[in-house]
Structure formats: C-alpha cells, structure tokens
Scaffold this active site. Structure first.
Site, PDB file in Angstrom:
ATOM      1  CG  HIS A 171      -1.910  -1.068   1.258  1.00  0.00           C
ATOM      2  ND1 HIS A 171      -3.055  -1.019   0.493  1.00  0.00           N
ATOM      3  CD2 HIS A 171      -1.944  -2.251   1.929  1.00  0.00           C
ATOM      4  CE1 HIS A 171      -3.763  -2.118   0.702  1.00  0.00           C
ATOM      5  NE2 HIS A 171      -3.118  -2.887   1.559  1.00  0.00           N
ATOM      6  CB  CYS A 214      -2.490   3.848  -3.649  1.00  0.00           C
ATOM      7  SG  CYS A 214      -3.756   2.572  -3.767  1.00  0.00           S
TER       8      CYS A 214
END
Length: 469
Positions: A171, A214
């Site tokens: 992430h 991301c």
C-alpha cells in the site's frame, strides 16, 4: 473491466447486512555484454562489462487480506532465480505470514494467479516479521550491516559495475510507502536520500526500481534526479490508486480464496516476463506493454530515460533453458480490478457472504465488516473536521485535496509532514490502508503553513469524542 469502488462496496455491504442476505543468464563465470541495445540483439560474452546482477524484493504489508503483495514478490523471485541470479544476490523482505495462514486454502503454497503454480517454494527468508522495516530496507540498500536489526544479514554489496533491480509491492499514499508496522513507513524524501548516497558511493552502474502502490508516482515526482543512472516505473501517478486483481468474485478465481491474488501493474510486468525472452525485450518495451494492460491507473516512469533501451536481461537475467519463447505481445487484462484501498473491505465482505448462516464465523465476519465500515467513517469525518477547523468550511476541501503541479514533490517540509501524521495518530488513531488516501491532505496542511500548535488543537477537537479508531 469492472471496478469495485469504495462507494459501491459500502453500499453493497450495508445493504446485505440490512436485509439479512447470506451474503537471466546463470552466473557461469563469463563476463556479459550488457551494452547492446535493440530488439533483435542478443547478449554475448565480452570484457566490456564485469558487473553482477543484484535484486532487492520487498512486500511491505502483512495480513491474509494483503495476500497479493507477498505473492507478487515471490513471483518476482522465481523470475530472477530462473534468470540465473544466485540467492546470495537476491535479498527478500516479506512478513511471511501468508503461506501458512489458517485461511490459506492451499497450505504452504502461494499463487499469483488463478490455477497458478506455487511461487513460494524456495524463496529466501532474509527479512521476515518485524524485521521488515524501513531501517533495515535502507541499511540493505546502502550495504550497511551495522545498521541492521535482525534478518539474514544480507545486504546490497553491489559495486560500480553492477546492475541493481529493486521491486516494492505494498500500500502507498502521497509521499510514502507502507510497512507492516503502523508506526513505520518509507518516506519518499528518505528513500531518495538513500538512493543518492548509494549513487555517490558508486554502489551501482545502473538501477531499475519498480513500485506497486497507490499514488506511487509521488515517491519519485519532483524528487528523483534524471542523472543518477536510476530508471523507475510506478503502478500509478502521484494522485491515483493502484489496483488489485484476480480478486474474489472473478469467474476464474477459486471460491475458497477470499482475497486478491495479485496486483494489476505487478502481474502485468511479471506475466510479461514469463511470456517473453528477456534477452530481446527492452525496459521500454515492457513499460509500454504494462502501461497498456494496467488500464485503470497511469503507469509512470521517472529518472534516467536513457536506460529504457537496455534489455530486461541486464537486470533480471534470462531463462536460457527455454529456447521456445514465442513473443505473444500484449496480454489481455483480467476481467476485474479493485481499488487497493478497498481490497480489505472486499475481503471482509466475501468472508461474510461465504460463512454458514448462524455460525460463529458468520458473526465474526459481520463484526469485522462493520468495524471496517465504522473506521472508514471515522477517518473521513476526522480529516474533514480538522480541515474545517483550520481553514473554514468553504475553503477546507480545496486546501486539503489540492494537487500540486507535475514536477513538484507532495510536500516541502518533510519534517512537518511526519510530525503532523504522528499528531493525527496520537489524537485520532491510525489512518489504516484506507485512510492513507488522506496523507496528501496532511501534506497540504503543512504546505499551508499551519503551526504545530494549531494542528494539535484541531486534531484534539475533531477527535475528542471519537467512537472508533
């Protein structure tokens, strides 16, 4: 390709609950010519380049719902190993809690696609558990054993003739990449500082850096110089999410898997390597193929573009035992992609739907799902409330969500950025993988010149009556 967005997931989850539905070349002593470019050239033995290949692979997450990150990393290891790199030249960071997790339907096995082969077998366990942290990651890159805490002790001992490949899957958010511990992160400014030190010490001839996360473009945007012999590509630009794939609900994914098996950008380059002769495919060619297949985010490239003409073989080796490569060009995209920030919500929902009615597993899955939804509501409320207290109701959204022009880093004062993230955590709790989407808002609070005292006061007031953290 269908995208399962956050709003849709929340609506489905709440609806289902409310109506009660049961929802490389082997190291053979020869010196390799890495200098030849062009699609039809092939490597030869020469004395032009005495360099070795090195690789650092890191999955920065833990938890079964993050299965895909470790699966991506294990898959990358298999490609490098098949390409001829020795284990002594491949350094692996992975929490190693997935293969033997009780929820894994194939115990001791990790796959990276439906009906895929085991990519876990043989993977070195250099840094696992709590040893997967930013301090060890930086120490490994710099070749500094003295700064290591735990692990195998393997570091990047590359020299001025060597070629380095680094692959990070996790992430991420504006300005940082995650780590298994919620108190730890890889900040873009710190990582670039480490890479500059490695370059200054002549620790590599060239480096390729792939990042799956991301807003991964923010790690290099406005920060990575273009004259350091480093070429980087990212799964997304500086302001958008990346996507998981091979997820629950896809027709080809076995029902027993509650979690996504891969990430769209990652499986795009990994499966491209599986299908093509790396002695004949350039970094540029792979970038274009990955860019086309990763069609839900903008795959980006940064740094020294002169290295795009180099062969993948230079960094990953090649499977010389396979003489039957047939270049198949672009591989079709999977039928579905899920925003990385929503993959854990999908996991909890799928567990709830699959659990037998009235069972303890059903009740537990329901609780996990409701806790996740409540946490998201808390994070949304607290960030927006802090913004209103600092900038007023009318200006808040414009300030918090502002995206700086391309070529500028996400924040100017990185110390402020780190301090304000800690302040938020102290008063409002962890952002979590979902809440990481608000690190840009925290950066913009710093960019607006807000003092530490005002940030403390606003965070305290916004979260003084928090119900769920």
């Amino acid at each position: 390709m269908a995208i399962l967005g956050c709003g849709v997931l929340l609506s489905l989850a709440l609806l289902s609950l409310s109506i009660g539905i049961n929802l490389c070349l082997p190291e053979n002593g020869k010196e390799i010519d890495f200098s030849a470019h062009g699609e039809n050239a092939s490597p030869s033995t020469t004395k032009k380049d005495k360099g070795k290949r090195w690789a650092v692979l890191i999955a920065g997450s833990n938890g079964y719902y993050n299965y895909r990150h470790q699966a991506d990393i294990c898959h990358a290891y298999q490609i490098l190993k098949k390409g001829g790199l020795k284990d002594e030249n491949i350094i692996v960071f992975m929490y190693d809690d997935i293969a033997h997790d009780p929820e894994n339907p194939r115990q001791g096995v990790i796959i990276n696609k439906p009906k895929g082969h085991d990519v876990y077998k043989g993977v070195p366990k250099d840094y696992t558990g709590a040893d997967v942290n930013s301090k060890n990651f930086y120490a490994v890159i710099l070749g500094n054993k003295r700064n290591l805490t735990g692990g195998s002790g393997k570091v990047l001992k590359s020299g001025q003739n060597d070629h380095v490949f680094i692959y990070y899957a996790d992430h991420g958010s504006a300005g940082l990449l995650g780590m298994p511990s919620g108190d730890d992160a890889v900040y873009a400014k710190d990582l670039i500082h480490v890479l500059k030190k490695k370059h200054a010490s002549k620790g590599f001839k060239s480096m390729v850096f792939y990042v799956e996360a991301c807003e991964s473009g923010s790690i290099f945007e406005g920060l990575l110089p273009n004259k350091m012999n480093i070429y980087a590509t990212t799964a997304a630009n500086a302001e958008e999410s990346s996507y998981g794939t091979y997820c629950p609900g896809e027709p080809e994914v076995p029902e027993e898997y509650d979690t996504c098996l891969g990430d769209l950008y990652s499986i795009s380059w990994l499966e491209d390597c599986d299908s093509n002769d790396l002695r004949k495919e350039t970094l540029e060619k792979q970038y274009e193929r990955v860019r086309r297949r990763t069609n839900k985010s903008h795959v980006m490239q940064y740094g020294d573009m002169s290295h795009r003409k180099e062969f993948l073989f230079t960094y990953m080796g090649a499977d010389l035992a396979n003489d039957s490569y047939t270049s198949i060009g672009d591989i079709s995209s999977p039928s579905r992609a899920v925003n990385q920030r929503d993959t854990n919500l999908l996991y909890f929902q799928h567990k709830f739907l699959r659990a037998p009615a009235g069972s303890h597993a059903k009740l537990e899955a329901r609780k996990q799902l409701l806790d996740e939804i409540a946490h998201r509501k808390h994070v949304d409320y607290s960030i927006h409330k802090i913004g209103e207290l600092l900038f007023g109701y009318q200006k808040s959204s414009n300030v918090l969500m502002n995206v700086r022009p391309r070529g500028q880093p996400v924040v100017d004062d990185w110390d402020c950025f780190k301090k304000f993230l800690r302040i938020y955590k102290n008063y409002c709790g962890h952002l979590s993988t979902y809440g990481m989407k608000y690190t840009r808002a925290i950066a913009n609070i710093c960019n607006a010149g807000v003092t530490l005292e005002k940030m403390v006061a606003a965070s305290d007031q916004a979260c003084s009556k928090k119900l769920h953290v």
